[in-house]
Design a protein around this motif. Structure first.
Motif, short mmCIF file in Angstrom:
data_model
loop_
_atom_site.label_atom_id
_atom_site.label_comp_id
_atom_site.label_asym_id
_atom_site.label_seq_id
_atom_site.Cartn_x
_atom_site.Cartn_y
_atom_site.Cartn_z
N GLN A 98 0.93 -1.16 0.21
CA GLN A 98 0.06 -0.07 -0.14
C GLN A 98 0.69 1.27 0.04
O GLN A 98 0.48 2.15 -0.68
CB GLN A 98 -0.98 0.03 1.21
CG GLN A 98 -1.96 -1.08 1.26
CD GLN A 98 -2.98 -0.79 2.40
OE1 GLN A 98 -3.38 0.08 2.82
NE2 GLN A 98 -3.02 -1.85 3.24
N ASP A 99 1.77 1.18 0.93
CA ASP A 99 2.35 2.55 1.00
C ASP A 99 3.39 2.73 -0.34
O ASP A 99 3.54 3.95 -0.78
CB ASP A 99 3.61 2.34 2.07
CG ASP A 99 3.05 2.55 3.55
OD1 ASP A 99 1.76 2.72 3.63
OD2 ASP A 99 3.57 1.88 4.35
N ARG A 100 3.77 1.84 -0.77
CA ARG A 100 4.57 1.92 -2.31
C ARG A 100 3.63 2.58 -3.26
O ARG A 100 3.86 3.47 -4.15
CB ARG A 100 5.08 0.76 -2.84
CG ARG A 100 6.11 0.81 -3.94
CD ARG A 100 6.54 -0.42 -4.55
NE ARG A 100 5.38 -1.57 -4.96
CZ ARG A 100 4.92 -1.38 -6.11
NH1 ARG A 100 4.97 -0.28 -7.12
NH2 ARG A 100 3.74 -1.85 -6.52
N MET A 101 2.44 2.05 -3.34
CA MET A 101 1.48 2.47 -4.35
C MET A 101 0.96 4.05 -4.09
O MET A 101 0.70 4.64 -5.03
CB MET A 101 0.17 1.73 -4.67
CG MET A 101 0.77 0.19 -5.17
SD MET A 101 1.44 0.57 -6.56
CE MET A 101 0.07 1.48 -7.66
N ILE A 102 0.84 4.17 -2.70
CA ILE A 102 0.50 5.66 -2.53
C ILE A 102 1.64 6.45 -2.93
O ILE A 102 1.34 7.76 -3.78
CB ILE A 102 0.34 5.88 -0.75
CG1 ILE A 102 -0.69 5.10 -0.49
CG2 ILE A 102 0.46 7.26 -0.46
CD1 ILE A 102 -2.13 5.77 -0.76
N ALA A 103 2.91 6.10 -2.92
CA ALA A 103 4.08 6.98 -3.34
C ALA A 103 4.03 7.34 -4.80
O ALA A 103 4.16 8.16 -5.31
CB ALA A 103 5.18 6.44 -2.79
N VAL A 104 3.59 6.13 -5.66
CA VAL A 104 3.56 5.96 -7.01
C VAL A 104 2.57 6.75 -7.53
O VAL A 104 2.80 7.46 -8.41
CB VAL A 104 3.28 4.51 -7.41
CG1 VAL A 104 2.88 4.40 -8.82
CG2 VAL A 104 4.43 3.43 -7.24
N PHE A 105 1.19 6.76 -7.03
CA PHE A 105 0.39 7.58 -7.58
C PHE A 105 0.52 9.09 -7.04
O PHE A 105 0.13 10.12 -7.79
CB PHE A 105 -0.99 7.09 -6.96
CG PHE A 105 -1.63 6.03 -7.62
CD1 PHE A 105 -1.80 6.19 -8.95
CD2 PHE A 105 -2.04 4.79 -7.27
CE1 PHE A 105 -2.55 5.23 -10.01
CE2 PHE A 105 -2.35 4.00 -7.96
CZ PHE A 105 -2.76 4.05 -9.27
N THR A 106 1.05 9.46 -5.63
CA THR A 106 1.43 10.62 -5.50
C THR A 106 2.64 11.29 -6.51
O THR A 106 2.63 12.58 -6.75
CB THR A 106 2.16 10.97 -4.07
OG1 THR A 106 1.21 10.36 -3.30
CG2 THR A 106 2.51 12.24 -3.70
N GLU A 107 3.35 10.53 -7.07
CA GLU A 107 4.21 11.02 -7.88
C GLU A 107 3.68 11.30 -9.27
O GLU A 107 4.03 12.20 -10.02
CB GLU A 107 5.47 10.10 -8.10
CG GLU A 107 6.47 10.51 -9.21
CD GLU A 107 7.72 9.45 -8.96
OE1 GLU A 107 8.71 9.64 -10.17
OE2 GLU A 107 7.81 8.67 -8.47
N LEU A 108 2.82 10.34 -9.77
CA LEU A 108 2.04 10.52 -10.99
C LEU A 108 0.82 11.66 -10.87
O LEU A 108 0.72 12.16 -12.17
CB LEU A 108 1.22 9.13 -11.25
CG LEU A 108 0.50 8.92 -12.58
CD1 LEU A 108 1.63 8.82 -13.51
CD2 LEU A 108 -0.23 7.73 -12.34
N ALA A 109 0.43 12.12 -9.95
CA ALA A 109 -0.45 13.07 -9.75
C ALA A 109 -0.13 14.60 -10.45
O ALA A 109 1.31 14.77 -10.59
CB ALA A 109 -0.73 13.33 -8.40
N SER A 110 -1.01 15.13 -11.08
CA SER A 110 -0.68 16.17 -12.05
C SER A 110 -0.06 17.44 -11.39
O SER A 110 0.98 18.02 -12.17
CB SER A 110 -1.75 16.75 -12.60
OG SER A 110 -2.82 17.11 -11.71
N GLY A 111 -0.17 17.53 -10.24
CA GLY A 111 0.51 18.70 -9.46
C GLY A 111 1.84 18.19 -9.15
O GLY A 111 2.81 19.25 -8.72
N ASN A 112 2.52 17.05 -9.34
CA ASN A 112 3.72 16.76 -9.07
C ASN A 112 4.56 16.25 -10.35
O ASN A 112 5.65 16.40 -10.61
CB ASN A 112 3.98 15.63 -7.97
CG ASN A 112 3.28 15.92 -6.87
OD1 ASN A 112 3.36 17.03 -6.42
ND2 ASN A 112 2.56 14.82 -6.18
N ALA A 113 3.82 15.49 -11.52
CA ALA A 113 4.37 15.20 -12.68
C ALA A 113 4.84 16.05 -13.44
O ALA A 113 4.19 17.21 -13.50
CB ALA A 113 3.35 14.21 -13.22
N GLU A 114 5.99 16.05 -14.02
CA GLU A 114 6.59 16.87 -14.87
C GLU A 114 5.92 16.55 -16.51
O GLU A 114 5.22 15.50 -16.86
CB GLU A 114 7.98 16.58 -15.43
CG GLU A 114 9.08 16.81 -14.11
CD GLU A 114 10.31 16.54 -14.31
OE1 GLU A 114 10.72 16.15 -15.68
OE2 GLU A 114 11.12 16.71 -13.39
#
Length: 224
Positions: A98-114
């Protein structure tokens, strides 16, 4: 998410503040009939498309997108279309964390993604969780927890569930962890949604008590 975020249409209705959706379908045909207009509209709006597919579905999925008028080759080359298998994403080391996937989607989110895309339209096929009973309870916790990520961004996230592959108790808990639901091909504000903190307290209590359904979410055709 931004209070002035542009509305996004899905299944005949507009998504506004809440954009984490569970979508239940009885067949691939039903799923594509509902989702393809939403996906195609995203390309017209200049949004990024992230699709997590079942293994072996890439060629068929690209054909479906092409039939909807999407230039998939150009979209992949530009980075607007990103395809991955759900098993590689959710089970990258052979287990669901779960924690890894929270981190994956946090990085993927538009506010964070390049990149040049104002938001992402993310479609996740969840069949991977039906292949092993040990994944389902952790998945349900994750679905509740990840609301805290998506509430901070404008992205639309659709979790696609095949009704033939998940037991009734699992479907109910999946619904309770999503603020919006597509069922019967129509988008609804979900009256069964429970705020994440409240849901997790209840759900974890059930797990700790050894609630019987946590050992039998996925049934075989003979009911065993």
């Amino acid at each position: 998410m931004k209070s002035d975020a542009e509305p996004v249409r899905l299944a005949g209705f507009e998504l506004r503040q809440r954009r984490h959706v569970c979508a239940f379908f009885n067949s691939d045909e039903e799923a594509y009939r509902v989702l393809l207009p939403f996906i195609a509209d995203g390309f017209c709006c200049g949004h990024k498309a992230v699709h997590l597919l079942n293994p072996g579905e890439r060629a068929n999925h690209l054909e479906r997108l092409s039939q909807a008028g999407i230039n998939t080759q150009a979209a992949e080359q530009s980075g607007q279309l990103e395809l991955s298998t759900n098993t590689d994403t959710y089970l990258s080391d052979g287990r669901f964390d779960q924690d890894r996937m929270i981190a994956v989607f946090t990085e993927l989110a538009s506010g964070n993604a390049e990149g040049p895309y104002p938001l992402s339209r993310i479609v996740c096929h969840m069949d991977w969780a039906a292949d092993g009973r040990s994944h389902v309870a952790d998945l349900i916790e994750f679905e509740a927890r990840v609301n805290d990520v998506w509430s901070q961004h404008d992205d639309v996230v659709i979790c696609v569930y095949d009704l033939a592959k998940f037991g009734g108790d699992t479907v109910v808990d999946v619904m309770r962890s999503h603020p919006l639901v597509v069922i019967g091909g129509i988008l609804h504000e979900n009256p069964f949604f429970v705020p994440p903190a409240q849901f997790l307290e209840e759900f974890r209590s059930r797990r700790a008590a050894g609630s019987p359904w946590t050992c039998s979410e996925v049934e075989n055709d003979d009911g065993t």
